[in-house]
Design a protein around this motif. Structure first.
Motif, mmCIF file in Angstrom:
data_model
loop_
_atom_site.group_PDB
_atom_site.id
_atom_site.type_symbol
_atom_site.label_atom_id
_atom_site.label_comp_id
_atom_site.label_asym_id
_atom_site.label_seq_id
_atom_site.Cartn_x
_atom_site.Cartn_y
_atom_site.Cartn_z
ATOM 1 N N VAL A 1 0.794 -1.344 0.095
ATOM 2 C CA VAL A 1 -0.009 -0.056 0.122
ATOM 3 C C VAL A 1 0.711 1.342 -0.023
ATOM 4 C CG1 VAL A 1 -1.656 1.288 1.207
ATOM 5 C CG2 VAL A 1 -1.763 -1.241 1.269
ATOM 6 N N ALA A 2 0.872 1.869 -0.967
ATOM 7 C CA ALA A 2 1.468 3.175 -1.146
ATOM 8 C C ALA A 2 0.826 4.286 -0.421
ATOM 9 C CB ALA A 2 2.027 3.283 -2.697
ATOM 10 N N LEU A 3 1.351 4.954 0.333
ATOM 11 C CA LEU A 3 0.585 6.410 0.924
ATOM 12 C C LEU A 3 1.118 7.355 -0.258
ATOM 13 C CD1 LEU A 3 0.389 4.558 3.180
ATOM 14 C CD2 LEU A 3 0.402 6.912 4.582
ATOM 15 N N ASP A 4 -0.052 7.965 -0.978
ATOM 16 C CA ASP A 4 0.238 8.781 -1.974
ATOM 17 C C ASP A 4 -0.831 9.809 -2.191
ATOM 18 O OD1 ASP A 4 0.939 10.002 -4.590
ATOM 19 O OD2 ASP A 4 0.735 8.176 -5.582
ATOM 20 N N GLU A 5 -0.515 11.067 -2.093
ATOM 21 C CA GLU A 5 -1.701 12.087 -2.457
ATOM 22 C C GLU A 5 -2.552 11.977 -3.716
ATOM 23 O OE1 GLU A 5 1.675 14.243 -4.484
ATOM 24 O OE2 GLU A 5 1.507 13.075 -2.973
ATOM 25 N N ARG A 6 -2.180 11.118 -4.535
ATOM 26 C CA ARG A 6 -2.809 10.753 -5.621
ATOM 27 C C ARG A 6 -3.794 9.515 -5.748
ATOM 28 N NH1 ARG A 6 2.515 12.376 -7.778
ATOM 29 N NH2 ARG A 6 2.983 10.761 -6.724
ATOM 30 N N GLY A 7 -3.510 8.904 -4.534
ATOM 31 C CA GLY A 7 -4.270 7.663 -4.251
ATOM 32 C C GLY A 7 -5.627 7.827 -3.890
ATOM 33 N N LYS A 8 -6.228 6.693 -3.438
ATOM 34 C CA LYS A 8 -7.860 6.508 -3.201
ATOM 35 C C LYS A 8 -8.140 7.129 -1.736
ATOM 36 C CE LYS A 8 -11.804 3.621 -3.348
ATOM 37 N NZ LYS A 8 -12.452 2.672 -3.760
ATOM 38 N N ILE B 1 7.115 8.724 -3.358
ATOM 39 C CA ILE B 1 7.753 7.354 -3.780
ATOM 40 C C ILE B 1 7.963 7.197 -5.360
ATOM 41 C CG2 ILE B 1 6.727 4.933 -3.906
ATOM 42 C CD1 ILE B 1 5.036 5.750 -1.644
ATOM 43 N N ALA B 2 9.169 6.709 -5.559
ATOM 44 C CA ALA B 2 9.549 6.386 -6.979
ATOM 45 C C ALA B 2 8.104 5.780 -7.756
ATOM 46 C CB ALA B 2 10.656 5.591 -6.992
ATOM 47 N N PRO B 3 8.174 6.385 -9.120
ATOM 48 C CA PRO B 3 7.182 5.792 -10.044
ATOM 49 C C PRO B 3 7.138 4.243 -10.119
ATOM 50 C CG PRO B 3 8.081 7.911 -10.918
ATOM 51 C CD PRO B 3 9.098 7.342 -9.726
ATOM 52 N N ASP B 4 8.109 3.788 -10.275
ATOM 53 C CA ASP B 4 8.033 2.124 -10.132
ATOM 54 C C ASP B 4 7.775 1.437 -9.002
ATOM 55 O OD1 ASP B 4 9.130 2.524 -13.030
ATOM 56 O OD2 ASP B 4 11.331 1.831 -12.511
ATOM 57 N N LEU B 5 8.048 1.979 -7.919
ATOM 58 C CA LEU B 5 7.514 1.232 -6.648
ATOM 59 C C LEU B 5 6.023 1.538 -6.647
ATOM 60 C CD1 LEU B 5 7.800 -0.311 -4.039
ATOM 61 C CD2 LEU B 5 9.002 1.580 -3.056
ATOM 62 N N LYS C 1 3.830 2.121 -8.816
ATOM 63 C CA LYS C 1 3.080 1.104 -9.678
ATOM 64 C C LYS C 1 3.062 -0.289 -9.342
ATOM 65 C CE LYS C 1 4.341 3.830 -13.770
ATOM 66 N NZ LYS C 1 5.476 3.847 -14.991
ATOM 67 N N ARG C 2 4.057 -0.811 -8.696
ATOM 68 C CA ARG C 2 4.185 -1.999 -7.953
ATOM 69 C C ARG C 2 3.118 -2.096 -6.932
ATOM 70 N NH1 ARG C 2 8.919 -4.051 -5.512
ATOM 71 N NH2 ARG C 2 7.545 -5.527 -4.580
ATOM 72 N N ALA C 3 2.593 -1.049 -6.328
ATOM 73 C CA ALA C 3 1.711 -1.080 -5.269
ATOM 74 C C ALA C 3 0.107 -1.814 -5.403
ATOM 75 C CB ALA C 3 1.366 0.308 -4.676
ATOM 76 N N ASP C 4 -0.242 -2.347 -4.739
ATOM 77 C CA ASP C 4 -1.548 -3.307 -4.908
ATOM 78 C C ASP C 4 -2.799 -2.160 -4.613
ATOM 79 O OD1 ASP C 4 -0.714 -6.102 -5.207
ATOM 80 O OD2 ASP C 4 0.176 -5.471 -3.157
ATOM 81 N N PHE C 5 -2.295 -1.084 -3.650
ATOM 82 C CA PHE C 5 -3.385 -0.096 -3.456
ATOM 83 C C PHE C 5 -2.609 1.146 -3.279
ATOM 84 C CE2 PHE C 5 -6.367 2.161 -0.785
ATOM 85 C CZ PHE C 5 -7.588 1.901 -1.403
ATOM 86 N N ARG C 6 -3.148 2.273 -3.483
ATOM 87 C CA ARG C 6 -2.618 3.812 -3.253
ATOM 88 C C ARG C 6 -3.566 4.408 -2.375
ATOM 89 N NH1 ARG C 6 -0.303 6.618 -8.442
ATOM 90 N NH2 ARG C 6 -2.606 6.315 -9.126
ATOM 91 N N LEU C 7 -3.083 4.768 -1.393
ATOM 92 C CA LEU C 7 -3.932 5.221 -0.077
ATOM 93 C C LEU C 7 -3.855 6.905 -0.162
ATOM 94 C CD1 LEU C 7 -6.264 4.938 2.010
ATOM 95 C CD2 LEU C 7 -4.295 4.311 3.590
#
Length: 156
Positions: A70-77, A109-113, A115-121
């Protein structure tokens, strides 16, 4: 289901650390009976200044194999607390042994990692300092466990 918080940067002693530790203890106490936890903090530090890609390499080394990433990302869900609790419960009930929440450094977070995330929060469209993102994540983990346990901690 074991919970791993994989973050760039070292959190020093102080009020943020105390808050995070408190919520992780609460999560472990509440989550244990639910098959959630323990929660562990894993920290990496890019001492050579290699940027996002170097941080991603360090993060990938500490993410347990076969984890839900799970990537913590402001563009996530964006999710409500009950939705987040349901998501954790679904992963647990689906037999997932580990979930790794990834918190990047100053540049994210680097774009490649990512993209590997199952979920972006996302915790909103604003960017949060990593220490506050950690505290918010730990509180939401505890809140999710409380919701799944039927505790009155979460109020609508």
């Amino acid at each position: 289901m074991r919970v791993h918080i994989c973050a760039v940067g070292r959190l020093r002693t102080g009020p943020e650390r105390a808050l995070i530790d408190d919520y992780l203890v609460r999560f472990d106490r509440t989550g244990r009976a639910l098959g959630l936890g323990p929660a562990q903090m894993h920290e990496v530090e890019d001492k050579k200044g290699g940027g996002m890609s170097a941080e991603a390499t360090l993060l990938e080394r500490i993410i347990p194999k076969s984890s839900v990433i799970v990537a913590l990302d402001e563009r996530g869900k964006l999710q409500s607390s009950p939705e987040f609790a349901t998501l954790l419960g679904d992963w647990r009930d689906g037999g997932r042994g580990d979930v790794a929440f990834v918190i990047g450094g100053a540049d994210g977070i680097a774009p490649d990692l990512r993209k590997r995330a199952d979920f972006r929060l996302s915790f909103g469209r604003m960017v949060w300092p990593h220490m506050l993102a950690r505290a918010m994540l730990c509180e939401q983990l505890y809140r999710a466990a409380s919701i799944l346990a039927g505790s009155p901690y979460h109020r609508v």
